[in-house]
Design a protein around this motif. Structure first.
Motif, PDB file in Angstrom:
ATOM      1  N   GLU A 135       0.812  -1.217   0.000  1.00 38.91           N
ATOM      2  CA  GLU A 135       0.000   0.000   0.000  1.00 38.91           C
ATOM      3  C   GLU A 135       0.846   1.268   0.000  1.00 38.91           C
ATOM      4  O   GLU A 135       0.440   2.275  -0.564  1.00 38.91           O
ATOM      5  CB  GLU A 135      -0.980  -0.011   1.175  1.00 38.91           C
ATOM      6  N   GLU A 136       2.033   1.231   0.580  1.00 39.93           N
ATOM      7  CA  GLU A 136       2.909   2.403   0.512  1.00 39.93           C
ATOM      8  C   GLU A 136       3.408   2.642  -0.901  1.00 39.93           C
ATOM      9  O   GLU A 136       3.588   3.781  -1.322  1.00 39.93           O
ATOM     10  CB  GLU A 136       4.105   2.243   1.472  1.00 39.93           C
ATOM     11  N   SER A 137       3.617   1.572  -1.647  1.00 33.97           N
ATOM     12  CA  SER A 137       4.138   1.757  -3.001  1.00 33.97           C
ATOM     13  C   SER A 137       3.042   1.916  -4.057  1.00 33.97           C
ATOM     14  O   SER A 137       3.263   2.596  -5.056  1.00 33.97           O
ATOM     15  CB  SER A 137       5.068   0.605  -3.380  1.00 33.97           C
ATOM     16  N   LEU A 138       1.859   1.342  -3.849  1.00 35.49           N
ATOM     17  CA  LEU A 138       0.808   1.393  -4.865  1.00 35.49           C
ATOM     18  C   LEU A 138      -0.422   2.212  -4.488  1.00 35.49           C
ATOM     19  O   LEU A 138      -1.188   2.591  -5.362  1.00 35.49           O
ATOM     20  CB  LEU A 138       0.327  -0.023  -5.209  1.00 35.49           C
ATOM     21  N   GLY A 139      -0.635   2.426  -3.212  1.00 36.05           N
ATOM     22  CA  GLY A 139      -1.850   3.097  -2.756  1.00 36.05           C
ATOM     23  C   GLY A 139      -2.754   2.112  -2.033  1.00 36.05           C
ATOM     24  O   GLY A 139      -2.554   0.904  -2.073  1.00 36.05           O
ATOM     25  N   ARG A 140      -3.751   2.656  -1.367  1.00 37.93           N
ATOM     26  CA  ARG A 140      -4.641   1.834  -0.532  1.00 37.93           C
ATOM     27  C   ARG A 140      -5.489   0.874  -1.367  1.00 37.93           C
ATOM     28  O   ARG A 140      -5.985   1.217  -2.427  1.00 37.93           O
ATOM     29  CB  ARG A 140      -5.550   2.737   0.293  1.00 37.93           C
ATOM     30  N   PHE A 141      -5.664  -0.333  -0.825  1.00 34.06           N
ATOM     31  CA  PHE A 141      -6.464  -1.332  -1.520  1.00 34.06           C
ATOM     32  C   PHE A 141      -7.938  -0.947  -1.582  1.00 34.06           C
ATOM     33  O   PHE A 141      -8.643  -1.362  -2.502  1.00 34.06           O
ATOM     34  CB  PHE A 141      -6.293  -2.721  -0.891  1.00 34.06           C
ATOM     35  N   GLU A 142      -8.426  -0.156  -0.637  1.00 35.21           N
ATOM     36  CA  GLU A 142      -9.817   0.302  -0.727  1.00 35.21           C
ATOM     37  C   GLU A 142     -10.036   1.061  -2.029  1.00 35.21           C
ATOM     38  O   GLU A 142     -11.067   0.899  -2.677  1.00 35.21           O
ATOM     39  CB  GLU A 142     -10.193   1.196   0.467  1.00 35.21           C
ATOM     40  N   LYS A 183     -14.875   9.149 -14.971  1.00 31.75           N
ATOM     41  CA  LYS A 183     -16.048   8.903 -14.125  1.00 31.75           C
ATOM     42  C   LYS A 183     -15.643   8.245 -12.808  1.00 31.75           C
ATOM     43  O   LYS A 183     -16.174   8.580 -11.747  1.00 31.75           O
ATOM     44  CB  LYS A 183     -17.068   8.042 -14.854  1.00 31.75           C
ATOM     45  N   ILE A 184     -14.692   7.312 -12.866  1.00 31.91           N
ATOM     46  CA  ILE A 184     -14.230   6.656 -11.642  1.00 31.91           C
ATOM     47  C   ILE A 184     -13.564   7.662 -10.720  1.00 31.91           C
ATOM     48  O   ILE A 184     -13.771   7.640  -9.501  1.00 31.91           O
ATOM     49  CB  ILE A 184     -13.284   5.481 -11.979  1.00 31.91           C
ATOM     50  N   LEU A 185     -12.789   8.578 -11.288  1.00 28.81           N
ATOM     51  CA  LEU A 185     -12.142   9.621 -10.490  1.00 28.81           C
ATOM     52  C   LEU A 185     -13.205  10.506  -9.831  1.00 28.81           C
ATOM     53  O   LEU A 185     -13.119  10.813  -8.645  1.00 28.81           O
ATOM     54  CB  LEU A 185     -11.206  10.451 -11.360  1.00 28.81           C
ATOM     55  N   PHE A 186     -14.229  10.880 -10.583  1.00 23.62           N
ATOM     56  CA  PHE A 186     -15.316  11.680 -10.033  1.00 23.62           C
ATOM     57  C   PHE A 186     -16.007  10.936  -8.888  1.00 23.62           C
ATOM     58  O   PHE A 186     -16.243  11.499  -7.814  1.00 23.62           O
ATOM     59  CB  PHE A 186     -16.337  12.024 -11.130  1.00 23.62           C
ATOM     60  N   PRO A 209      -7.170  14.805  -3.237  1.00 21.99           N
ATOM     61  CA  PRO A 209      -7.523  14.520  -4.631  1.00 21.99           C
ATOM     62  C   PRO A 209      -6.311  14.082  -5.457  1.00 21.99           C
ATOM     63  O   PRO A 209      -6.430  13.217  -6.323  1.00 21.99           O
ATOM     64  CB  PRO A 209      -8.088  15.854  -5.133  1.00 21.99           C
ATOM     65  N   ALA A 210      -5.144  14.656  -5.179  1.00 25.32           N
ATOM     66  CA  ALA A 210      -3.928  14.275  -5.913  1.00 25.32           C
ATOM     67  C   ALA A 210      -3.548  12.820  -5.623  1.00 25.32           C
ATOM     68  O   ALA A 210      -3.133  12.097  -6.529  1.00 25.32           O
ATOM     69  CB  ALA A 210      -2.780  15.208  -5.550  1.00 25.32           C
ATOM     70  N   GLU A 211      -3.683  12.386  -4.360  1.00 26.05           N
ATOM     71  CA  GLU A 211      -3.371  10.997  -4.009  1.00 26.05           C
ATOM     72  C   GLU A 211      -4.337  10.030  -4.687  1.00 26.05           C
ATOM     73  O   GLU A 211      -3.933   8.965  -5.152  1.00 26.05           O
ATOM     74  CB  GLU A 211      -3.434  10.799  -2.500  1.00 26.05           C
ATOM     75  N   ILE A 212      -5.610  10.406  -4.747  1.00 35.32           N
ATOM     76  CA  ILE A 212      -6.608   9.564  -5.401  1.00 35.32           C
ATOM     77  C   ILE A 212      -6.287   9.435  -6.886  1.00 35.32           C
ATOM     78  O   ILE A 212      -6.287   8.339  -7.438  1.00 35.32           O
ATOM     79  CB  ILE A 212      -8.032  10.118  -5.184  1.00 35.32           C
ATOM     80  N   GLU A 213      -5.967  10.550  -7.534  1.00 34.71           N
ATOM     81  CA  GLU A 213      -5.653  10.504  -8.968  1.00 34.71           C
ATOM     82  C   GLU A 213      -4.373   9.715  -9.233  1.00 34.71           C
ATOM     83  O   GLU A 213      -4.310   8.930 -10.183  1.00 34.71           O
ATOM     84  CB  GLU A 213      -5.526  11.908  -9.548  1.00 34.71           C
TER      85      GLU A 213
END
Length: 188
Positions: free
Chosen positions: A89-96, A114-117, A130-134
């Motif tokens: 998760e530190e290297s790829l992001g959260r599994f959620e 649409k998924i980003l929205f 928002p930057a982490e999500i993108e």
């Protein structure tokens, strides 16, 4: 020896298949994978649920220790402090997030835009920028597309939910598909 005298069960889950954490000629050598259509977030939820409601004592403690542990392919030895040196998760992001993206991409066929929205509209923004999500969405697409070749030869397994990456049933994708074209087309 195992294959001639027993039945080799795979351990990889849907999230690992999507992100490429299945090892070619290792995970693929199992004869059946019961977790192949179960996302990692559901695996964690189910293990916690069973630990808290069905077990006590040492069994409960062991299961909760697994659920609360760092998700890691554990290819590196533990550090001096006994902790994993590698965190997925530190290297790829959260599994959620990855499981959210996977569901909406595979099940609904939604575009990255649409998924980003949707992910920004969900409760993810309470704990992620928002930057982490993108950035995590871009990582998801890059890894998902790059690892299709691993999914084309996965062992058999059941379809438990509405999303499956089995090449024998639900998912067909060329191994040389380019995520850049998909992301560029959607404007993400």
């Amino acid at each position: 020896l195992l294959m001639s005298r027993g039945f080799v069960i795979g351990t990889g889950d849907l999230s690992e298949l999507a992100l490429g954490w299945s090892t070619y000629n290792a995970d693929h050598m199992s004869m059946y994978n019961p977790n192949c259509s179960i996302p990692k977030t559901l695996v964690r939820f189910l293990v916690r649920h069973v630990a808290e409601r069905e077990f006590d004592g040492a069994a409960r403690k062991a299961l909760l220790s697994i659920v609360e542990g760092v998700i890691s392919p554990e290819l590196l030895p533990l550090g001096a402090d006994g902790q994993s040196l590698q965190s997925t998760e530190e290297s790829l992001g959260r599994f959620e997030l990855h499981d959210f993206f996977l569901y909406h991409f595979v099940r609904n066929g939604f575009s990255p835009e649409k998924i980003l929205f949707l992910s920004r509209s969900a409760t993810f923004e309470d704990s992620l920028s928002p930057a982490e999500i993108e950035m995590t969405l871009r990582t998801f697409y890059r890894r998902f597309f790059a690892n299709q070749f691993k999914r084309s030869c996965v062992p058999d397994g059941p379809k438990v939910g509405t999303v499956s990456l089995s090449p024998r049933g639900d998912w067909r994708m060329p191994s040389d598909a380019d995520p850049g074209l998909w992301l560029e087309k959607s404007g993400s």
